[in-house]
Design a protein around this motif. Structure first.
Motif, mmCIF file in Angstrom:
data_model
loop_
_atom_site.group_PDB
_atom_site.id
_atom_site.type_symbol
_atom_site.label_atom_id
_atom_site.label_comp_id
_atom_site.label_asym_id
_atom_site.label_seq_id
_atom_site.Cartn_x
_atom_site.Cartn_y
_atom_site.Cartn_z
ATOM 1 N N PHE A 48 55.528 -0.484 -1.729
ATOM 2 C CA PHE A 48 55.613 0.098 -0.507
ATOM 3 C C PHE A 48 56.368 1.797 -0.334
ATOM 4 O O PHE A 48 57.469 1.611 -0.907
ATOM 5 N N GLU A 49 55.867 2.529 0.080
ATOM 6 C CA GLU A 49 56.395 3.748 0.151
ATOM 7 C C GLU A 49 56.971 4.015 1.703
ATOM 8 O O GLU A 49 56.279 3.719 2.498
ATOM 9 N N ILE A 50 58.081 4.061 1.977
ATOM 10 C CA ILE A 50 58.766 4.034 3.003
ATOM 11 C C ILE A 50 59.803 5.185 3.335
ATOM 12 O O ILE A 50 60.851 5.144 2.480
ATOM 13 N N ARG A 51 59.533 6.144 3.919
ATOM 14 C CA ARG A 51 60.337 7.394 3.975
ATOM 15 C C ARG A 51 60.566 7.745 5.653
ATOM 16 O O ARG A 51 59.615 7.405 6.538
ATOM 17 N N ASN A 52 61.603 8.398 5.570
ATOM 18 C CA ASN A 52 62.088 8.934 6.932
ATOM 19 C C ASN A 52 62.106 8.082 8.051
ATOM 20 O O ASN A 52 61.591 8.237 9.030
ATOM 21 N N VAL A 53 62.598 6.457 7.783
ATOM 22 C CA VAL A 53 62.585 5.713 8.668
ATOM 23 C C VAL A 53 64.172 5.413 8.970
ATOM 24 O O VAL A 53 64.921 5.263 8.098
ATOM 25 N N PRO A 54 64.700 5.315 10.158
ATOM 26 C CA PRO A 54 65.905 4.975 10.571
ATOM 27 C C PRO A 54 66.674 3.881 9.761
ATOM 28 O O PRO A 54 65.770 2.960 9.740
ATOM 29 N N GLU B 147 63.481 6.519 -5.143
ATOM 30 C CA GLU B 147 63.581 7.066 -3.899
ATOM 31 C C GLU B 147 62.442 6.932 -2.872
ATOM 32 O O GLU B 147 61.250 7.466 -3.095
ATOM 33 N N GLY B 148 62.547 6.086 -1.725
ATOM 34 C CA GLY B 148 61.617 5.947 -0.934
ATOM 35 C C GLY B 148 60.489 5.195 -1.419
ATOM 36 O O GLY B 148 59.572 4.568 -0.731
ATOM 37 N N ILE B 149 60.584 4.323 -2.583
ATOM 38 C CA ILE B 149 59.457 3.078 -3.194
ATOM 39 C C ILE B 149 60.410 2.039 -3.055
ATOM 40 O O ILE B 149 61.537 1.761 -3.726
ATOM 41 N N PHE B 150 59.712 1.250 -2.710
ATOM 42 C CA PHE B 150 60.290 -0.388 -2.433
ATOM 43 C C PHE B 150 59.394 -1.339 -3.141
ATOM 44 O O PHE B 150 58.272 -1.428 -2.667
ATOM 45 N N GLN C 100 58.056 16.516 6.417
ATOM 46 C CA GLN C 100 59.413 15.715 5.867
ATOM 47 C C GLN C 100 60.017 14.828 6.964
ATOM 48 O O GLN C 100 60.970 13.825 6.343
ATOM 49 N N GLU C 101 59.955 15.185 7.977
ATOM 50 C CA GLU C 101 60.583 14.186 9.097
ATOM 51 C C GLU C 101 59.736 13.066 9.602
ATOM 52 O O GLU C 101 60.153 12.414 10.370
ATOM 53 N N ASN C 102 58.641 13.280 9.349
ATOM 54 C CA ASN C 102 57.614 12.008 10.120
ATOM 55 C C ASN C 102 57.774 10.833 9.142
ATOM 56 O O ASN C 102 57.712 11.088 8.028
ATOM 57 N N PRO C 103 57.797 9.883 9.766
ATOM 58 C CA PRO C 103 57.992 8.447 9.194
ATOM 59 C C PRO C 103 56.757 8.298 8.295
ATOM 60 O O PRO C 103 55.844 8.575 8.681
ATOM 61 N N VAL C 104 56.979 7.760 6.847
ATOM 62 C CA VAL C 104 55.735 7.464 6.112
ATOM 63 C C VAL C 104 56.069 5.684 5.924
ATOM 64 O O VAL C 104 57.141 5.473 5.532
#
Length: 152
Positions: free
Chosen positions: A82-88, A51-54, A4-8
């Motif tokens: 694009f799925e983009i999660r756990n990115v600052p 959530e996390g989808i753009f 869950q903490e790794n960037p996706v």
């Protein structure tokens, strides 16, 4: 739990969202011998889908004219999910303004050239775009600063 903490960052889908071709002065304009002028406008937009989808879309408008008459007008929008999660948060702008458009743009280039060719015209090839320079210029303008000089 560590996952869950790794960037996706994953491409879910790349698709042609919208495309149109107009030849308002055909067939008379096709008999003109003069070379047309070509105007190309590009844009990038990013929209959250879930959530996390753009969705990131690159748009192109290609208009050719002889004098004040339009030969053809092409408007196209190529998009990607694009799925983009756990990115600052401070990295989200560059990802959606640089990385995602770089993935989507080659599809847009191919579709625009193909449509123009199928319409009976010599293909118009959109130039390679430096999305990083484009993004930095937009950021500078948004901050009210003088935009950096872009040389290619």
């Amino acid at each position: 739990m560590a996952d869950q903490e790794n960037p996706v960052f994953q491409i879910q889908r790349v698709y042609l969202k919208d495309m149109s071709l107009e030849q308002p002065n055909s067939p008379a304009i096709l008999l003109e011998q003069e070379q047309p002028s070509v105007d190309i406008q590009l844009g990038v937009e990013a929209t959250p889908v879930a959530e996390g989808i753009f969705e990131v879309a690159v748009t192109a408008t290609v208009q050719t004219k002889i004098k004040d008459k339009t030969v053809f007008l092409v408007e196209a929008k190529q998009a990607g999910i694009f799925e983009i999660r756990n990115v600052p948060q401070d990295q989200m702008g560059p990802i959606m303004g640089i990385a995602c458009p770089q993935i989507v743009y080659p599809y847009l280039r191919g579709n625009v050239a193909d449509l123009i060719n199928r319409a009976g015209f010599p293909p118009v090839h959109l130039a390679e775009i430096n999305f990083q320079a484009m993004y930095e210029q937009q950021q500078a303008q948004a901050a009210g600063q003088a935009s950096p000089i872009i040389t290619q």
